[in-house]
Design an enzyme around this catalytic site. Sequence first.
Site, PDB file in Angstrom:
ATOM      1  N   GLU A 225      45.596  51.689  26.127  1.00 16.67           N
ATOM      2  CA  GLU A 225      45.292  53.053  25.695  1.00 16.67           C
ATOM      3  C   GLU A 225      46.547  53.928  25.660  1.00 16.67           C
ATOM      4  O   GLU A 225      47.442  53.775  26.491  1.00 16.67           O
ATOM      5  CB  GLU A 225      44.214  53.672  26.598  1.00 16.67           C
ATOM      6  CG  GLU A 225      44.562  53.800  28.056  1.00 16.67           C
ATOM      7  CD  GLU A 225      43.379  54.309  28.883  1.00 16.67           C
ATOM      8  OE1 GLU A 225      43.574  55.316  29.586  1.00 16.67           O
ATOM      9  OE2 GLU A 225      42.287  53.700  28.837  1.00 16.67           O
TER      10      GLU A 225
ATOM     11  N   ARG B 285      39.712  50.569  35.049  1.00 14.30           N
ATOM     12  CA  ARG B 285      40.940  50.529  34.265  1.00 14.30           C
ATOM     13  C   ARG B 285      40.792  49.443  33.211  1.00 14.30           C
ATOM     14  O   ARG B 285      40.166  48.408  33.434  1.00 14.30           O
ATOM     15  CB  ARG B 285      42.161  50.240  35.152  1.00 14.30           C
ATOM     16  CG  ARG B 285      42.604  51.426  35.997  1.00 14.30           C
ATOM     17  CD  ARG B 285      43.171  52.552  35.137  1.00 14.30           C
ATOM     18  NE  ARG B 285      43.647  53.681  35.929  1.00 14.30           N
ATOM     19  CZ  ARG B 285      42.904  54.724  36.264  1.00 14.30           C
ATOM     20  NH1 ARG B 285      41.624  54.771  35.890  1.00 14.30           N
ATOM     21  NH2 ARG B 285      43.421  55.714  36.958  1.00 14.30           N
TER      22      ARG B 285
ATOM     23  N   HIS C 189      38.462  57.611  27.798  1.00  5.76           N
ATOM     24  CA  HIS C 189      38.895  57.831  29.183  1.00  5.76           C
ATOM     25  C   HIS C 189      38.545  59.252  29.637  1.00  5.76           C
ATOM     26  O   HIS C 189      39.396  60.025  30.081  1.00  5.76           O
ATOM     27  CB  HIS C 189      40.414  57.594  29.317  1.00  5.76           C
ATOM     28  CG  HIS C 189      40.827  57.236  30.710  1.00  5.76           C
ATOM     29  ND1 HIS C 189      41.889  56.410  30.989  1.00  5.76           N
ATOM     30  CD2 HIS C 189      40.331  57.619  31.929  1.00  5.76           C
ATOM     31  CE1 HIS C 189      42.037  56.291  32.303  1.00  5.76           C
ATOM     32  NE2 HIS C 189      41.108  57.018  32.890  1.00  5.76           N
TER      33      HIS C 189
END
Length: 330
Positions: free
Chosen positions: A269, A240, A287
């Site tokens: 993000e 993360r 991602h």
Amino acid sequence: MTERPRVWVSQPLFDDIVARLGEHFEVTATPEVTRHAPAAMAAALAAADGALVTLNDPIGAAEIAAAPRLRAIANVGVGYNNLDLPALSAAGILVTNTPDVLTETTADFGFALMMATARRIGEAERWLREGQWRQWSFDVLLGGDVHGATLGILGMGRIGRAIARRAGGFGMRVLYHNRSRLDPQVEREHAAEYVGFDELLARADHLILVLPYSPQSHRLIDAAALAKLRPHATLTNIARGGIVDEDALCDALEQGRLAGAGLDVFEGEPALNPRLLQQRRVVLTPHVASGSLATRRAMVALAVDNLIAALGRGPNAGRPPSVVKAGIRD
């Protein structure tokens, strides 16, 4: 006639898989990718018995305050830091996720991102596209070796262990640090050596982050941690974004205290720290570590199975395959 439970699907996924919900529920599906405002999220959940959501859909106390029927939320993803678990648990809402099905695909990507970072593949492609090949010299774009190097894995869960297995094929020495040490037999199977956090940083040629996000891991990789890495080392993050202090990372790169970084996740993000975009020795991906077609379909299928079972339907009624937090709502 008894009213069928109502289910809300927050994002467009795979229509043929999501269609299975219609066998059991009245389904309202979002037709296009949407960043739901909190008020819109609350309105969608207000009449729902269950919801199928993604990591882009934050849900907390405010979003469920007017949702008395809501009994289950199926999250499409292993992580669930988009969900306020204490608030959902207090409201008696069951939460599920989709582990296991993405382990190998994510490990593939993490290893590939580490290799791309070590060998400066992103930088080399930009250099070529910019027409600079005519300026070639023998020492251009020299990177670090992966074979025979020391791999440090921070977080030795399913994905971390899958990465360790891949490292064996490259003759790498594997060090790991985890909240708790693995069973000695598991360590032997993965040829992995347990070390302390500081030792992991000091010895790794390539460090991969695969640990869960929590308040304790927030910006764990800060300026002090980065200072413990050697200048030739690389950092790869598929965990993360909030685990890495991005400004401290940029400082280390700009000052030549780190050879490179591969990042698939970011603290804000989809917004990016603009300094990251200026770093030539950073490989950036949006991602997508679990982003193979087969794996993404498997994730949605598991989420659908979870929701059907959580709402008391189907062959696994009352027994969702992967529960994160069990609540009980009358």
